[in-house]
Design a protein around this motif. Structure first.
Motif, PDB file in Angstrom:
ATOM      1  N   LEU A 158       0.849  -1.192   0.000  1.00 35.68           N
ATOM      2  CA  LEU A 158       0.000   0.000   0.000  1.00 35.68           C
ATOM      3  C   LEU A 158       0.886   1.245   0.000  1.00 35.68           C
ATOM      4  N   LYS A 159       0.803   2.002  -1.050  1.00 31.39           N
ATOM      5  CA  LYS A 159       1.606   3.224  -1.160  1.00 31.39           C
ATOM      6  C   LYS A 159       1.004   4.319  -0.273  1.00 31.39           C
ATOM      7  N   PHE A 160       1.876   5.139   0.274  1.00 28.44           N
ATOM      8  CA  PHE A 160       1.419   6.215   1.143  1.00 28.44           C
ATOM      9  C   PHE A 160       0.539   7.181   0.355  1.00 28.44           C
ATOM     10  N   ASP A 161      -0.630   7.454   0.914  1.00 25.68           N
ATOM     11  CA  ASP A 161      -1.589   8.367   0.288  1.00 25.68           C
ATOM     12  C   ASP A 161      -2.232   9.160   1.421  1.00 25.68           C
ATOM     13  N   ILE A 162      -1.826  10.406   1.558  1.00 29.56           N
ATOM     14  CA  ILE A 162      -2.271  11.234   2.683  1.00 29.56           C
ATOM     15  C   ILE A 162      -3.784  11.415   2.688  1.00 29.56           C
ATOM     16  N   LEU A 163      -4.402  11.521   1.526  1.00 28.72           N
ATOM     17  CA  LEU A 163      -5.856  11.697   1.475  1.00 28.72           C
ATOM     18  C   LEU A 163      -6.580  10.415   1.913  1.00 28.72           C
ATOM     19  N   ARG A 164      -6.062   9.274   1.508  1.00 26.66           N
ATOM     20  CA  ARG A 164      -6.645   7.997   1.946  1.00 26.66           C
ATOM     21  C   ARG A 164      -6.533   7.875   3.457  1.00 26.66           C
ATOM     22  N   LEU A 165      -5.351   8.168   3.993  1.00 27.44           N
ATOM     23  CA  LEU A 165      -5.133   8.072   5.432  1.00 27.44           C
ATOM     24  C   LEU A 165      -6.021   9.058   6.187  1.00 27.44           C
ATOM     25  N   LYS A 166      -6.101  10.283   5.730  1.00 28.92           N
ATOM     26  CA  LYS A 166      -6.947  11.283   6.392  1.00 28.92           C
ATOM     27  C   LYS A 166      -8.405  10.857   6.362  1.00 28.92           C
ATOM     28  N   GLY A 167      -8.873  10.342   5.227  1.00 24.80           N
ATOM     29  CA  GLY A 167     -10.250   9.868   5.130  1.00 24.80           C
ATOM     30  C   GLY A 167     -10.538   8.751   6.122  1.00 24.80           C
TER      31      GLY A 167
END
Length: 181
Positions: A158-167
């Motif tokens: 899983l690649k780091f994705d700030i929007l995915r994590l924030k969601g």
């Protein structure tokens, strides 16, 4: 530092008290017993001792006395340890009946850590997982006061994705302690 003498194994980690474990008369392996956290502290804080799981068949005769039936292993485990990580919750969300049983059979000061369901972390990859998250947490509700952590283990690809994590963080309730790996 380990030393075997007169039917016991002596364990003395550096700068820690010495613990003695009696050896099994047949296998010569140590019967494991750890003092509870009320006796072990670091910087004035209790240290909780436990393992990842408690239903390992190969522990019979080493940790679990042969005379104890498997259905009583959890109670025996709770008498020796302060906490347990339920790793199986990653593969299958436990039933409410199992969670209530763990609650009823564990002492008030016993603590649990649960691995987040793979439905949330590996199938949905933290996106559009509100229903799966609610299902997982609703089952754990009876144990809420005894939960030390819910481990969110992310897939290695899983690649780091700030929007995915924030969601995902936005849908997590404040009432549970979450840790990420």
């Amino acid at each position: 530092k380990f030393k075997v003498a007169s039917g016991q194994i002596q364990v003395r980690p550096k700068n820690c008290p010495t613990f003695y474990y009696p050896l099994h008369p047949v296998t010569s392996k140590p019967f494991l017993h750890f003092p509870h956290s009320s006796r072990i502290q670091l910087l004035g804080l209790p240290i909780l001792l436990g393992t990842s799981g408690f239903t390992y068949d190969h522990w019979k005769g080493i940790f679990y006395p042969i005379s104890i039936p498997k259905k009583k292993w959890f109670e025996f485990y709770c008498s020796k340890f302060d906490t347990v990580e339920i790793n199986a919750s990653f593969y299958k969300i436990p039933t409410l009946k199992a969670v209530q049983s763990w609650d009823n059979r564990s002492p008030p000061n016993f603590r649990f850590s649960f691995k987040m369901s793979r439905l949330v972390t590996h199938v949905k990859k933290l996106k559009n997982c509100t229903n799966e998250l609610k299902w997982f947490l609703s089952v754990l509700e009876p144990l809420m006061p005894k939960i030390s952590a819910i481990l969110v283990q992310l897939p290695p690809n899983l690649k780091f994705d700030i929007l995915r994590l924030k969601g995902f963080l936005d849908i997590l309730p404040d009432s549970y302690p979450f840790v990420f790996e």
